[in-house]
Design an enzyme around this catalytic site. Structure first.
Site, PDB file in Angstrom:
ATOM      1  N   HIS A 125      40.983  33.677  41.075  1.00 14.00           N
ATOM      2  CA  HIS A 125      40.856  34.884  41.909  1.00 14.00           C
ATOM      3  C   HIS A 125      41.733  34.728  43.157  1.00 14.00           C
ATOM      4  O   HIS A 125      41.362  34.034  44.103  1.00 14.00           O
ATOM      5  CB  HIS A 125      39.386  35.060  42.315  1.00 14.00           C
TER       6      HIS A 125
ATOM      7  N   HIS B 219      42.085  40.571  46.716  1.00 10.38           N
ATOM      8  CA  HIS B 219      41.029  41.294  47.451  1.00 10.38           C
ATOM      9  C   HIS B 219      40.675  40.714  48.825  1.00 10.38           C
ATOM     10  O   HIS B 219      39.589  40.974  49.338  1.00 10.38           O
ATOM     11  CB  HIS B 219      39.748  41.397  46.594  1.00 10.38           C
TER      12      HIS B 219
ATOM     13  N   TYR C  26      40.142  37.529  49.641  1.00 10.05           N
ATOM     14  CA  TYR C  26      39.380  36.269  49.642  1.00 10.05           C
ATOM     15  C   TYR C  26      40.336  35.094  49.894  1.00 10.05           C
ATOM     16  O   TYR C  26      41.506  35.296  50.208  1.00 10.05           O
ATOM     17  CB  TYR C  26      38.614  36.135  48.322  1.00 10.05           C
TER      18      TYR C  26
HETATM   19  C1  LIG Z   1      30.002  45.476  40.896  1.00  6.69           C
HETATM   20  C2  LIG Z   1      31.425  45.030  41.011  1.00  6.69           C
HETATM   21  C3  LIG Z   1      31.710  43.689  41.269  1.00  6.69           C
HETATM   22  C4  LIG Z   1      33.028  43.240  41.349  1.00  6.69           C
HETATM   23  N1  LIG Z   1      33.272  41.892  41.528  1.00  6.69           N
HETATM   24  C5  LIG Z   1      34.542  41.423  41.403  1.00  6.69           C
HETATM   25  C6  LIG Z   1      34.787  40.018  41.348  1.00  6.69           C
HETATM   26  O1  LIG Z   1      33.871  39.170  41.348  1.00  6.69           O
HETATM   27  N2  LIG Z   1      36.074  39.619  41.237  1.00  6.69           N
HETATM   28  C7  LIG Z   1      37.115  40.497  41.194  1.00  6.69           C
HETATM   29  O2  LIG Z   1      38.278  40.089  41.116  1.00  6.69           O
HETATM   30  N3  LIG Z   1      36.892  41.850  41.225  1.00  6.69           N
HETATM   31  C8  LIG Z   1      35.645  42.318  41.292  1.00  6.69           C
HETATM   32  N4  LIG Z   1      35.414  43.680  41.232  1.00  6.69           N
HETATM   33  C9  LIG Z   1      36.540  44.596  40.972  1.00  6.69           C
HETATM   34  C10 LIG Z   1      36.676  44.869  39.463  1.00  6.69           C
HETATM   35  O3  LIG Z   1      37.098  43.719  38.761  1.00  6.69           O
HETATM   36  C11 LIG Z   1      37.680  46.001  39.159  1.00  6.69           C
HETATM   37  O4  LIG Z   1      38.961  45.618  39.603  1.00  6.69           O
HETATM   38  C12 LIG Z   1      37.269  47.306  39.813  1.00  6.69           C
HETATM   39  O5  LIG Z   1      35.904  47.593  39.576  1.00  6.69           O
HETATM   40  C13 LIG Z   1      38.116  48.465  39.314  1.00  6.69           C
HETATM   41  O6  LIG Z   1      37.894  48.665  37.944  1.00  6.69           O
HETATM   42  P1  LIG Z   1      36.974  49.927  37.445  1.00  6.69           P
HETATM   43  O7  LIG Z   1      37.502  51.112  38.184  1.00  6.69           O
HETATM   44  O8  LIG Z   1      37.225  49.964  35.969  1.00  6.69           O
HETATM   45  O9  LIG Z   1      35.565  49.626  37.810  1.00  6.69           O
HETATM   46  C14 LIG Z   1      34.103  44.160  41.190  1.00  6.69           C
HETATM   47  C15 LIG Z   1      33.824  45.511  40.951  1.00  6.69           C
HETATM   48  C16 LIG Z   1      32.505  45.943  40.829  1.00  6.69           C
HETATM   49  C17 LIG Z   1      32.258  47.393  40.504  1.00  6.69           C
END
Ligand SMILES: Cc1cc2nc3c(=O)[nH]c(=O)nc-3n(C[C@H](O)[C@H](O)[C@H](O)COP(=O)(O)O)c2cc1C
Length: 378
Positions: free
Chosen positions: A177, A180, A182
Site C-alpha cells: 500500500h 492515499h 499513508y
Molecule cells: C470501506 C472501505 C475501506 C477501504 N480501505 C482501503 C484499504 O485498506 N486500502 C486501500 O488501498 N484502499 C481502501 N479503500 C479504497 C478502495 O480500495 C477503492 O479504491 C475505493 O473504494 C474505490 O473503489 P469503489 O468505487 O469501487 O468502491 C477502501 C474503500 C472502502 C469503501
C-alpha cells in the site's frame, strides 16, 4: 426500464485470463483492498475467512485483502485492523487463503503502515506515537514523530518479512500500500517529506527512495517469480486534490524507479476510473491514471474507482446512496487495453455475487449501495 447495464455479449474483455509471473488469473476482476475492521486484537477470524471465500466462490479473479499491517509499533490506527505478523494473526490469514484456494480463487494481502494518519472515527491510538517521514499529518500540521534511520531500516525490513510470510502461507501475490497519504505516500509527497537525508529531497525522483527500498526488500523476500503489486494514488486522504505528478514526465520519474526496483504491477487508485489523468493532453476521455502508468512504464496496471456504481466512495462514506451503473465505458477501455485489470470496491463489499451477476447478465439482481454495507461482513 433502464437500459441494460452492459450487453452480455461484450463482457469477454472482463472475463479474459491473464498471466502475471506465477499468478494465473481467470479474469480481470479484482476485489479492491477494503479495511473492514473486524479483526479484534489483529487476528482475522472465521467470519473474515468466509467473507473472502464467498468472493472466491463467485468469480472474483483476484482478491486483495483489506490493509493488514507490518510489524512496527504504530502501524495501525484502529484496534480491529488485522496484523500481518505474529503467530495468531498469520494463522488467521492461513485460514483465509486456504478457504479462498478451496473455492478456486487467488488472493494477495495488502501490506500497510498508516504513517501519521490517525483514524478520524475513533479516539483509539496505538501504544507508540504515530511515525512518518517528517512528523506531519499534512503540510504544516504536526503529528507524531519523525522516523529515525533505524526506524526506517526496521520498517523496510518489516515490509519484507510480511511479504515473505505471505508467500510462505500460500498467498498468490502481495500488494504494497503506497497510496492515499499513508506512510509510503508520505515519503512521496513534498508536503509531508521535508527530510534532508537520502529519503527526502526536492524532487519526486529523490523521494521515491523509501518506496524503492521497500520493494527491493519485498522482492528479496519473495524471489523473482512471485508477483509484487504496488498501490499508488495522486490523491491523499489529507487532500483529495493533491497531485504528485502534474505531467507525464513527472509520472515517469515517480513510477519508473518503482518498476525498476521490482514492482510488477501498479494499482492506480482514483475515485472514478473514467477521469482522464492529463485531459489537457488527450482530452476529457483520454487515458486514465492506470492508462498513463501502463504507457509510461510498461508495467501491468490495475484501475479502480466507482465501477458499477453511480456515486464515488468518498460520498458513500458521507452516506450517499449509489445505484448500479453501466459498465460500457469500462468495457471500452478494457477492449483497447488501456489497463489490464479492474478493481471493484463497494460493489463487491456489498454483494459477494457481483462478478457472477455481471458474467451471467443478471442485472436485475444488482444492488444499490448504502452505507449499511459497512456495518457487517455480508
Ligand atoms: C470501506 C472501505 C475501506 C477501504 N480501505 C482501503 C484499504 O485498506 N486500502 C486501500 O488501498 N484502499 C481502501 N479503500 C479504497 C478502495 O480500495 C477503492 O479504491 C475505493 O473504494 C474505490 O473503489 P469503489 O468505487 O469501487 O468502491 C477502501 C474503500 C472502502 C469503501
Amino acid at each position: 426500464m433502464e437500459k441494460r447495464l452492459v450487453s452480455s455479449l461484450r463482457t469477454e474483455s472482463l472475463f479474459k485470463p491473464l498471466q502475471l509471473k506465477s499468478l494465473s488469473l481467470k479474469n480481470r476482476i479484482v476485489m479492491a483492498p477494503m479495511t473492514r475492521n473486524f479483526s479484534p486484537e489483529g487476528v482475522p477470524d472465521e467470519n473474515v475467512a468466509s467473507y473472502y471465500r464467498r468472493r472466491a466462490e463467485a468469480e472474483v479473479g483476484l482478491i486483495l485483502s483489506e490493509g493488514t499491517v507490518i510489524d512496527r509499533p504504530a502501524s495501525r490506527n484502529r484496534p480491529a485492523i488485522p496484523f500481518f505478523h505474529g503467530d495468531d494473526s498469520l494463522a488467521g490469514w492461513k485460514r483465509v487463503i486456504d478457504g479462498v484456494h478451496a473455492a478456486g480463487g487467488k488472493m494477495g494481502p495488502q501490506i500497510w503502515h498508516v504513517g501519521a494518519i490517525s483514524s478520524g472515527a475513533t479516539e483509539w491510538a496505538p501504544d507508540a506515537p504515530f511515525e512518518s517521514p517528517s512528523a506531519v499529518y499534512s503540510p504544516g500540521k504536526p503529528h507524531g514523530v519523525a522516523m529515525t534511520d533505524e526506524d526506517i531500516a526496521d520498517a523496510i525490513a518489516a515490509y519484507g518479512r510480511a511479504a515473505g510470510a505471505a508467500k510462505r502461507l500460500g498467498f498468490d501475490t502481495v500488494e504494497i500500500h503506497g497510496a492515499h497519504g499513508y506512510l509510503i505516500d508520505q515519503f512521496f509527497w513534498a508536503g509531508t517529506n521535508v527530510r534532508n537525508d537520502r529519503f527526502g529531497g526536492a524532487t519526486l525522483k529523490q523521494r521515491v527512495t523509501f518506496a524503492a527500498e521497500v520493494i527491493k526488500s519485498v522482492r528479496a523476500a519473495v524471489g523473482e517469480d512471485f508477483p509484487v503489486i504496488l498501490r499508488i494514488s495522486q490523491w491523499k486522504l489529507q487532500d483529495y486534490n493533491a497531485r504528485l505528478a502534474e505531467t507525464p514526465d513527472a509520472m515517469r520519474d515517480w513510477l519508473g524507479p518503482l518498476v525498476e526496483a521490482g514492482a510488477d504491477a501498479l494499482h492506480c487508485s482514483q475515485r472514478r476510473f473514467w477521469d482522464a489523468e492529463f485531459p489537457d493532453l488527450d482530452g476529457k476521455d483520454g487515458l486514465n491514471f492506470a492508462g498513463w502508468a501502463k504507457k509510461l512504464t510498461g508495467a501491468v496496471t490495475i484501475s479502480v474507482g466507482s465501477v458499477g456504481l453511480s456515486g464515488d466512495f468518498l460520498n458513500a462514506f458521507k452516506g450517499e446512496r449509489s445505484r448500479p451503473a453501466s459498465l460500457d465505458n469500462l468495457i471500452q477501455r478494457l477492449e483497447r487495453n488501456e489497463f489490464d485489470l479492474i478493481a471493484v470496491g463497494r460493489a463487491l463489499l456489498n454483494d459477494a455475487r457481483w462478478a457472477i451477476k455481471i458474467r451471467d447478465g443478471d442485472h436485475a439482481d444488482l444492488k444499490d449501495f448504502t452505507s449499511a454495507a459497512f456495518r457487517d461482513l455480508r
